[in-house]
Write a protein that holds these residues in place. Sequence first.
Motif, PDB file in Angstrom:
ATOM      1  N   LYS A  58      50.840  54.972 156.644  1.00 32.58           N
ATOM      2  CA  LYS A  58      49.515  55.120 156.005  1.00 32.58           C
ATOM      3  C   LYS A  58      49.508  56.297 155.035  1.00 32.58           C
ATOM      4  O   LYS A  58      48.969  56.198 153.936  1.00 32.58           O
ATOM      5  N   LEU A  59      50.089  57.407 155.471  1.00 28.10           N
ATOM      6  CA  LEU A  59      50.087  58.592 154.616  1.00 28.10           C
ATOM      7  C   LEU A  59      50.917  58.388 153.362  1.00 28.10           C
ATOM      8  O   LEU A  59      50.496  58.761 152.267  1.00 28.10           O
ATOM      9  N   VAL A  60      52.087  57.808 153.494  1.00 23.85           N
ATOM     10  CA  VAL A  60      52.939  57.567 152.330  1.00 23.85           C
ATOM     11  C   VAL A  60      52.250  56.604 151.372  1.00 23.85           C
ATOM     12  O   VAL A  60      52.208  56.829 150.157  1.00 23.85           O
ATOM     13  N   GLU A  61      51.675  55.525 151.913  1.00 20.37           N
ATOM     14  CA  GLU A  61      51.004  54.532 151.071  1.00 20.37           C
ATOM     15  C   GLU A  61      49.755  55.092 150.387  1.00 20.37           C
ATOM     16  O   GLU A  61      49.355  54.615 149.334  1.00 20.37           O
ATOM     17  N   SER A  62      49.141  56.100 150.980  1.00 22.63           N
ATOM     18  CA  SER A  62      47.918  56.672 150.402  1.00 22.63           C
ATOM     19  C   SER A  62      48.191  57.410 149.098  1.00 22.63           C
ATOM     20  O   SER A  62      47.307  57.538 148.260  1.00 22.63           O
ATOM     21  N   GLY A  63      49.407  57.921 148.952  1.00 25.32           N
ATOM     22  CA  GLY A  63      49.753  58.638 147.728  1.00 25.32           C
ATOM     23  C   GLY A  63      49.234  60.062 147.665  1.00 25.32           C
ATOM     24  O   GLY A  63      49.426  60.740 146.658  1.00 25.32           O
ATOM     25  N   ILE A  64      48.599  60.548 148.712  1.00 24.61           N
ATOM     26  CA  ILE A  64      48.073  61.915 148.689  1.00 24.61           C
ATOM     27  C   ILE A  64      49.127  62.894 149.194  1.00 24.61           C
ATOM     28  O   ILE A  64      50.005  62.532 149.969  1.00 24.61           O
ATOM     29  N   PHE A  65      49.028  64.138 148.730  1.00 19.16           N
ATOM     30  CA  PHE A  65      49.929  65.166 149.245  1.00 19.16           C
ATOM     31  C   PHE A  65      49.521  65.455 150.678  1.00 19.16           C
ATOM     32  O   PHE A  65      48.345  65.655 150.974  1.00 19.16           O
ATOM     33  N   HIS A  66      50.504  65.487 151.560  1.00 21.98           N
ATOM     34  CA  HIS A  66      50.190  65.733 152.960  1.00 21.98           C
ATOM     35  C   HIS A  66      51.311  66.505 153.641  1.00 21.98           C
ATOM     36  O   HIS A  66      52.436  66.545 153.157  1.00 21.98           O
TER      37      HIS A  66
END
Length: 134
Positions: A58-66
């Motif tokens: 989910k985080l990778v697909e979101s494209g946001i820095f995390h």
Amino acid sequence: MTILAGYAHTPEGEAALDHAIALAQKDGLELTVFDLDSTTSDADRKFTPPTESAPARKLVESGIFHRWLARSERSDDAPDELLDSAQEHAASLIVIGIRSRSRVGKFFLGSNAQRIILGSHVPVLAVKAAHHES
């Protein structure tokens, strides 16, 4: 600014992560995920979840820095560690998942969500998991 999501491997934790991702995307903010169920020996609590896990995808697909943090192996106080991480990473908002508990359950076990809400110096968004009626 950063949003800090308190992630547990529960439906409530998934709801918190989903809300935090949506808010970070909407407002163009960074997201720090504090994994309440995982531990690390790393002094700054950096942690890499398995790439095949649903939250990591989910985080990778979101494209946001995390970034992903975990609890210290030497501590057993997750709420305090989460609050410390909020200060360390200058979080502007904490997102946590909550569930209903009986009065007796709260009395005997305490409430980590309550400790986070009352102990935070920044706003806390408490979200519930969706419940589907059969």
